[in-house]
Structure formats: C-alpha cells, structure tokens
Scaffold this motif. Structure first.
Motif, PDB file in Angstrom:
ATOM      1  N   ASN A 221       0.828  -1.211   0.000  1.00 20.12           N
ATOM      2  CA  ASN A 221       0.000   0.000   0.000  1.00 20.12           C
ATOM      3  C   ASN A 221       0.859   1.257   0.000  1.00 20.12           C
ATOM      4  OD1 ASN A 221      -2.675  -1.147   0.073  1.00 20.12           O
ATOM      5  ND2 ASN A 221      -2.263  -1.765   2.180  1.00 20.12           N
ATOM      6  N   GLU A 222       1.948   1.209   0.747  1.00 16.96           N
ATOM      7  CA  GLU A 222       2.819   2.377   0.858  1.00 16.96           C
ATOM      8  C   GLU A 222       3.511   2.678  -0.473  1.00 16.96           C
ATOM      9  OE1 GLU A 222       1.653   0.807   4.563  1.00 16.96           O
ATOM     10  OE2 GLU A 222       2.735  -0.216   2.950  1.00 16.96           O
TER      11      GLU A 222
ATOM     12  N   ASP B 228       0.916   4.295  -2.792  1.00 13.10           N
ATOM     13  CA  ASP B 228       0.701   5.701  -2.416  1.00 13.10           C
ATOM     14  C   ASP B 228       1.839   6.586  -2.933  1.00 13.10           C
ATOM     15  OD1 ASP B 228      -1.661   5.074  -1.110  1.00 13.10           O
ATOM     16  OD2 ASP B 228      -0.729   4.931   0.875  1.00 13.10           O
ATOM     17  N   ARG B 229       3.076   6.088  -2.859  1.00  5.93           N
ATOM     18  CA  ARG B 229       4.218   6.886  -3.336  1.00  5.93           C
ATOM     19  C   ARG B 229       4.184   7.042  -4.851  1.00  5.93           C
ATOM     20  NH1 ARG B 229       6.526  10.275  -4.785  1.00  5.93           N
ATOM     21  NH2 ARG B 229       8.689  10.968  -4.465  1.00  5.93           N
TER      22      ARG B 229
ATOM     23  N   ILE C 238       1.517   6.929  -6.790  1.00  4.89           N
ATOM     24  CA  ILE C 238       0.416   7.851  -7.116  1.00  4.89           C
ATOM     25  C   ILE C 238       0.871   9.301  -6.932  1.00  4.89           C
ATOM     26  CG2 ILE C 238      -1.851   8.675  -6.348  1.00  4.89           C
ATOM     27  CD1 ILE C 238      -2.541   5.762  -5.679  1.00  4.89           C
ATOM     28  N   LYS C 239       1.579   9.568  -5.835  1.00  7.82           N
ATOM     29  CA  LYS C 239       2.080  10.932  -5.592  1.00  7.82           C
ATOM     30  C   LYS C 239       3.032  11.350  -6.699  1.00  7.82           C
ATOM     31  CE  LYS C 239       4.541  13.756  -2.197  1.00  7.82           C
ATOM     32  NZ  LYS C 239       5.269  13.771  -0.892  1.00  7.82           N
TER      33      LYS C 239
ATOM     34  N   ARG D 188      -7.125   2.067  -4.239  1.00 10.33           N
ATOM     35  CA  ARG D 188      -6.367   3.274  -4.551  1.00 10.33           C
ATOM     36  C   ARG D 188      -6.325   3.618  -6.037  1.00 10.33           C
ATOM     37  NH1 ARG D 188      -4.531   1.018  -0.007  1.00 10.33           N
ATOM     38  NH2 ARG D 188      -3.504   2.351   1.543  1.00 10.33           N
TER      39      ARG D 188
END
Length: 359
Positions: free
Chosen positions: A103-104, A107-108, A110-111, A257
């Motif tokens: 998940n982490e 998220d990175r 996507i950023k 996500r």
C-alpha cells in the motif's frame, strides 16, 4: 546461525502468515507461523514455493539491447529514466502498478504521477472491476449453509479452501461453477456446473433459487467485468454474501487506490503513451508480444527473469518482499503490517526509494 522472522505470504490475497528462514543473508526456507489467525499454522504449497523467486532472478539494474540484459548500476539507470521523462509531455507517461506492491509503494507512485502531471495510472485487476461493497469474512465461509465457488479455490487458494472443507464438515453444500472439465474444487463439490462460451449468464441465473442469506459466493476467476456484475447481481438478489479472491497479495489494496483495468484498457494505456513504467507486473501474463512491442519505452521494475524483461528497454530490480516493511490488504479487507524478514546482500532500491530518486 538461522534467523526466523514473520511476514505475509505473497502468493495470493488470502493473507496467510509466513515465517522466513534465512542464514547469513540467504533465504533458505519457510516455516508456518503458528499463531496467525488466518492460516493457523498451515501454509500451502504456493506459500512454501514463494521463495523460489530468489533462485533465478535479475540481480542488477540493466539496459536491454537486442533482447539481452546488459548490467549497469542504479545511478545510470535512474538517470536514463529521468532523461526519458524529461523528453515527453506529462500525458505521454503511463504507469501500471500491481497487487504485488505494498500500500505504501502504491501511495508513493500515485504521488509521483500527480507531481509529474500524468493521470494514466492503474493496475491490471484480472477482469475484476473496482469493488467497494461489503465482503464475506472467512468466518462467514465457515458458517455458511451453501457455498458457491466460482473457479478452482482448492488449488489456487488452499487455505481458504480449508475453510470450505470445515464448512462442509458442518453440513454446508458446495456448488462449483467453472469453465474447465475437471478441477480439485469440482471433484470435491456436491454439485459441479460447467459452462461454455456464452453460457455464463444463464448458469448464474439458474442458481438464484439455491442461494439465500446463509450462502456465500466465492469467486477467484472471471472473464470480464460484465460477468462480475452478474455475480454481484446474484449476490444481491439472493441476499448472499460475496467474497472476491484475487491472485496477488495486495490486489484489494491496489483496488482501493487505483483504477482496476482490463485487457483493453491496458492496451489503450500502452498505445497512447511514449514511456511506460511497469511496477512488479508481467504484461505477458495477459497481453501478447504484439500488444507491447515497439509501442513505448518500457521501464520494467521487477526482479523476474522472463520474456517481458527481454522486451523492456530498462529493467530495474527492486527489493524482494522479504526485504521490505509495509502493509498488504487481503481479500477480506484486513490490512496487515509486516516488517523486514530477511536482509539479502544486494544494492537494490525499494520501489519507494526509486520513485523518490525519480522525483
């Protein structure tokens, strides 16, 4: 001296606990995690074989020329990727993640995409659409009166299959629906229904009178998002609980996500990009070579030594899952933390470190 540390199995989305056994930085085996509430001290063959990926893997960042990998270093590879990104417009970059990412990491990534200005990001959901509805728990499976299994759950997800076995011992009826002539699940079912092309909708409709509020539908294989809509409709019509089971450990986390893309949507993403970054996925699992060859500059972030690596322009191996900490979300919706379970001897960057460098 042997070192034994706990992690989460990377073989499917059931979310079993797994102990990794290492010696002097080399992973040498696995051992069941006795206290894990999902697998309760048992690991299937898929989980035990998960460490085989270390034996024949890409060890060094590489440029690919004439289908051959030429070893390089992280700094040179990262610079080459940056040069490619600097040469295109933001809408010409596409990124394909996978359910193998934490998940982490997602998220990175996507950023990074947002900062770069690209909206072309998603993951291949093996024809499952984004699904945010309530799902059955493993306890619901154990306590069900009727279980409809779509696909070969016993073979592909054995520790969930174990819950079905225990439920059958309590008197539950198992119905198996599949397009194969014979499977492990079909051989253990009370009723097996085989369907052929064009028959899926009719077979699903015929099952509505066999299910009720004490039933659970488990599905690990579908041919299209439209077929999943039929399954969801059957679940709602019968008031039965639904449990989609995915092929990767964090497909549910990715689905929470990112857009879950099918084959045609992935092809469209590739056709309309000049640089394609693929993170922990093998496009040839669901596309042909003609679908990807010569379409984009391909950055393949993966340790897997396969044909897709040979068709890429750059291969950047990341850390193995045993070298990482993070979270996976299993098909039940449970987010599980895991820590580094083995310190392997390599200079590989984690996916988060890679995208930090690219940013």
């Amino acid at each position: 001296m042997l070192d034994i540390k706990h992690t989460i199995c990377p073989s499917c989305s059931v979310g079993c606990g797994l102990n990794i056994v290492s010696k002097d930085g080399v992973v040498v085996g696995t051992y069941p995690y006795k206290r894990h509430p999902i697998n309760e001290g048992k690991n299937c063959l898929n989980g035990r074989n998960s460490i085989l990926q270390f034996e024949d893997s890409i060890k060094k960042p590489s440029f690919v020329k004439n289908n051959e990998l030429e070893e390089s270093d992280n700094e040179s590879i990262i610079k080459a990727i940056k040069d490619q990104l600097d040469s295109i417009d933001a809408n010409e970059l596409a990124i394909i993640c996978s359910g193998n990412n934490t998940n982490e990491e997602i998220d990175r990534i996507i950023k990074f995409a947002e900062e770069y200005g690209s909206e072309k990001i998603g993951f291949y959901g093996y024809n499952f659409p984004n699904f945010f509805g309530d799902v059955a728990s493993y306890d619901d499976v154990y306590n069900a009166s009727t279980i409809l299994a779509i696909g070969d759950i016993y073979r592909d997800n054995p520790l969930l299959g174990r819950r079905i076995v225990l439920s059958k011992e309590n008197g539950a009826k198992l119905i198996n629906l599949d397009d194969v002539e014979k499977s492990i699940t079909s051989l253990n079912a009370d009723e097996f229904i085989q369907f052929k092309d064009g028959e899926f909708a009719d077979k699903i409709d015929a099952l509505k009178d066999q299910l009720d509020e004490n039933s659970v539908i488990i599905v690990n294989k579908i041919d299209s998002k439209e077929d999943f809509a039929l399954i969801e409709g059957l679940s709602k019509g019968a008031n039965a609980k639904l449990l989609p089971v995915f092929n990767a450990p964090n497909s549910k986390g990715a689905m929470n996500r990112l857009n879950s893309l099918d084959n045609d949507e992935i092809k469209d993403l590739i056709d309309n990009s000049k640089v394609l970054i693929v993170v922990k996925d093998n496009l040839l699992d669901y596309l042909s070579e003609d679908d990807i060859k010569g379409k984009s500059f391909i950055v393949n972030i993966s340790n897997e030594k396969n044909r897709f690596a040979e068709l890429s322009d750059i291969v950047l191996p990341g850390k193995f899952w045993v070298e990482k900490s993070g979270t996976f979300t299993n098909c039940e919706g449970l987010e599980q933390n895991f820590s580094i379970s083995a310190e392997c001897e390599n200079d590989n960057l984690s996916e988060i470190e890679m995208f930090d460098e690219l940013a």
